[in-house]
Motif scaffolding. Structure first.
Motif, mmCIF file in Angstrom:
data_model
loop_
_atom_site.group_PDB
_atom_site.id
_atom_site.type_symbol
_atom_site.label_atom_id
_atom_site.label_comp_id
_atom_site.label_asym_id
_atom_site.label_seq_id
_atom_site.Cartn_x
_atom_site.Cartn_y
_atom_site.Cartn_z
ATOM 1 N N ARG A 215 -15.756 46.864 34.700
ATOM 2 C CA ARG A 215 -16.106 45.947 33.618
ATOM 3 C C ARG A 215 -15.435 44.582 33.774
ATOM 4 O O ARG A 215 -15.890 43.595 33.214
ATOM 5 N N GLY A 216 -14.354 44.535 34.556
ATOM 6 C CA GLY A 216 -13.686 43.259 34.802
ATOM 7 C C GLY A 216 -14.560 42.257 35.539
ATOM 8 O O GLY A 216 -14.250 41.066 35.581
ATOM 9 N N SER A 240 -17.860 51.686 38.199
ATOM 10 C CA SER A 240 -17.375 52.528 37.104
ATOM 11 C C SER A 240 -18.547 52.783 36.147
ATOM 12 O O SER A 240 -19.588 52.114 36.216
ATOM 13 N N SER A 273 -10.045 49.701 35.301
ATOM 14 C CA SER A 273 -8.760 49.949 34.639
ATOM 15 C C SER A 273 -8.019 51.151 35.196
ATOM 16 O O SER A 273 -6.792 51.223 35.126
ATOM 17 N N ALA A 275 -9.121 54.575 34.403
ATOM 18 C CA ALA A 275 -9.221 55.687 33.445
ATOM 19 C C ALA A 275 -9.313 56.997 34.228
ATOM 20 O O ALA A 275 -9.861 57.026 35.338
ATOM 21 N N ASN A 292 -6.666 43.556 39.644
ATOM 22 C CA ASN A 292 -6.778 43.620 38.189
ATOM 23 C C ASN A 292 -5.906 42.526 37.578
ATOM 24 O O ASN A 292 -4.807 42.268 38.075
ATOM 25 N N ASP A 294 -4.510 42.694 34.735
ATOM 26 C CA ASP A 294 -3.475 43.299 33.879
ATOM 27 C C ASP A 294 -2.453 44.034 34.753
ATOM 28 O O ASP A 294 -2.777 45.066 35.346
ATOM 29 N N ASP A 296 -0.217 45.942 34.006
ATOM 30 C CA ASP A 296 0.065 47.301 33.516
ATOM 31 C C ASP A 296 -1.144 48.229 33.608
ATOM 32 O O ASP A 296 -1.104 49.345 33.084
ATOM 33 N N ALA A 297 -2.210 47.768 34.252
ATOM 34 C CA ALA A 297 -3.411 48.621 34.349
ATOM 35 C C ALA A 297 -3.066 49.930 35.061
ATOM 36 O O ALA A 297 -2.317 49.934 36.045
#
Ligand SMILES: Cc1cc2nc3c(=O)[nH]c(=O)nc-3n(C[C@H](O)[C@H](O)[C@H](O)COP(=O)(O)OP(=O)(O)OC[C@H]3O[C@@H](n4cnc5c(N)ncnc54)[C@H](O)[C@@H]3O)c2cc1C
Length: 326
Positions: A215-216, A240, A273, A275, A292, A294, A296-297
């Motif tokens: 989704r990024g 994904s 992410s 998941a 990514n 983030d 912390d992903a």
């Protein structure tokens, strides 16, 4: 000693012979540990290569069930045919390689026989006098569960794709297909397959390199960056689930628990992410490289190489570098 049976179904989608070989490998090891014989039951039709494959895996008997009602992907007919086979032979264990059709069939067969079933299996451990011990992937691939199967009737095990690396044996005889007769006259057609989904070209499950987008990527047009990098690296593009749900890509590209279970040498995850349901389909990769924004992903917990940054800027750089290197 009751036998170990690998069951395949030509069904609506056809068989994947690599996965049959994986099922035969684990089933043969189990049959050796139990001191029983290994059988292959081909339901629907027998693939031309079956006798040769059976020989490579030490199969003692290659049996087949043919009936017009088994041709169109009728799960009712398949369950009934197998139940008749199991009642006649009382195998100790039936092993399937898990696909969409088998998800429908294996639990129903166990219910019909009053026995146990383990789905998402990745390993089987057996000793002549002990219970079968089956390891399965659980909680979206986050953990492993070990089930000890009581010796009640026929145990049913559905093996995840790519869980076992096929191993061959030398010196076995080549079995000739033997028919097993079933009576499916009571089965009524409740489902009709109008057109089976067909995937063109190489399969994600076999790819050595996968570049997957999530989704990024922010918009469907950006998925072409994933396709371009995959092509430049000689790999295949993956995705994904949200990208499939949104209709950006075809479902044959989805990696994960409800998609493809892959085992590439390199898995590049861009804007994903991490998941657990996604990782169930790629955590077995030898190396994961993640991009990514983030830091912390969750994906970085699995990644050997990580880039904290915008994949829309980094992917074009990687495409350029891959093209220069090739
Ligand atoms: C029963 C069940 C089965 C499921 N099966 C699957 C399955 O088979 N496969 C699957 O994938 N999912 C599956 N899911 C969904 C799963 O839980 C997640 O929702 C999904 O994997 C998230 O996809 P994603 O990582 O693309 O999106 P998100 O979780 O939204 O993550 C997007 C990531 O992109 C990053 N990002 C944002 N912008 C950028 C940028 N410019 N550059 C780089 N990174 C950026 C964000 O930091 C974020 O980490 C399933 C869920 C359930 C309940």
């Amino acid at each position: 000693m009751r036998s170990v049976v690998v069951c395949t179904w030509s069904g609506a989608r056809g068989e994947i012979l690599e996965e049959t070989e994986a099922a035969l490998t684990i089933a043969r090891k189990t049959s050796v540990a139990l001191g029983s014989d290994l059988r292959w039951l081909a339901v629907g039709s027998v693939p031309d290569e079956a006798p040769e494959i059976a020989q490579r895996h030490g199969v003692a008997a290659l049996e087949h069930i043919e009936d017009p009602k088994l041709a169109g992907g009728q799960a009712d007919a398949f369950v009934e045919a197998l139940a008749q086979y199991c009642r006649a032979h009382s195998p100790k264990l039936v092993v399937f390689s898990q696909g969409f059709d088998i998800r429908l069939v294996a639990p129903r067969l166990a219910g019909r026989l009053g026995s146990g079933v383990v789905m998402n299996a990745v390993d089987i451990d057996a000793a002549p006098d002990g219970p079968l011990s089956v390891t399965a992937s659980a909680y979206g691939g986050d953990t492993r569960v070990i089930y000890e199967m009581a010796d009640v009737g026929t145990c049913i095990v559905s093996l995840l794709a790519n869980a076992v690396v096929p191993e061959r044996v030398e010196g076995a005889a080549q079995p000739a297909p033997e028919p097993f007769a079933v009576d499916l006259s009571a089965i009524e057609e409740r489902v009709r397959v109008i057109e089976a989904a067909r995937t063109e070209g190489p399969r994600l499950e076999d790819a050595e390199i996968i570049v997957a987008g999530g989704r990024g990527l922010a918009s469907p047009e950006n998925y072409k960056l994933v396709e371009q990098l995959a092509e430049a690296m000689g790999g295949l593009p993956g995705a994904s689930r949200p990208l499939v749900d949104e209709g950006w890509v075809d479902s044959s590209r989805q990696v994960g628990l409800t998609g493809k279970i892959t085992r590439p040498a390199l898995y590049v995850a861009a804007g994903i992410s991490g998941a657990s349901q996604h990782m169930a389909g790629c955590a077995a990769a030898k190396s994961i490289a993640a991009i990514n924004t983030d830091p912390d992903a969750a994906i970085f917990r699995y990644a050997r190489y990580g880039v904290v940054g915008d994949c829309l800027q980094i992917l074009p750089e990687l495409i350029r570098a891959a093209k220069q290197g090739s």
